[in-house]
Design an enzyme around this catalytic site. Structure first.
Site, PDB file in Angstrom:
ATOM      1  N   MET A   1      10.981   1.843  -6.095  1.00  0.00           N
ATOM      2  CA  MET A   1       9.862   0.820  -5.787  1.00  0.00           C
ATOM      3  C   MET A   1       8.690   1.710  -5.821  1.00  0.00           C
ATOM      4  SD  MET A   1       9.113  -0.797  -1.997  1.00  0.00           S
ATOM      5  CE  MET A   1       9.317   0.707  -1.068  1.00  0.00           C
ATOM      6  N   PRO A   2       7.636   1.274  -6.755  1.00  0.00           N
ATOM      7  CA  PRO A   2       6.368   2.124  -6.916  1.00  0.00           C
ATOM      8  C   PRO A   2       5.626   1.553  -5.725  1.00  0.00           C
ATOM      9  CG  PRO A   2       7.011   1.031  -9.035  1.00  0.00           C
ATOM     10  CD  PRO A   2       8.047   0.412  -8.187  1.00  0.00           C
ATOM     11  N   VAL A   3       5.045   2.846  -5.336  1.00  0.00           N
ATOM     12  CA  VAL A   3       3.897   2.405  -4.357  1.00  0.00           C
ATOM     13  C   VAL A   3       2.449   3.240  -4.797  1.00  0.00           C
ATOM     14  CG1 VAL A   3       3.079   2.794  -1.901  1.00  0.00           C
ATOM     15  CG2 VAL A   3       5.529   2.480  -2.369  1.00  0.00           C
TER      16      VAL A   3
END
Length: 60
Positions: free
Chosen positions: A1-3
């Site tokens: 999950m990219p933040v």
């Protein structure tokens, strides 16, 4: 999950923030080959009194 975290001084409109979030999500999906639902974007606004550049507070 990219933040993806964006830190900036206040002053952008809600429309500018919406445009940024939409575009950076689109680029992340294309580049990282992930689903849009997995991309989180955090916009952190810091007052100029809390931000320094070249040894000087931006508020000065």
């Amino acid at each position: 999950m990219p933040v993806l975290r964006l830190e900036m001084v206040p002053g952008r409109t809600p429309e500018q923030k919406r445009d940024f979030v939409r575009e950076v999500t689109r680029v992340a999906v294309e580049t990282l080959q992930c689903k849009p639902e997995s991309v989180d974007v955090l916009i952190i606004e810091l007052p100029k009194a809390h931000w320094a550049k070249a040894g000087k507070l931006m508020a000065d």
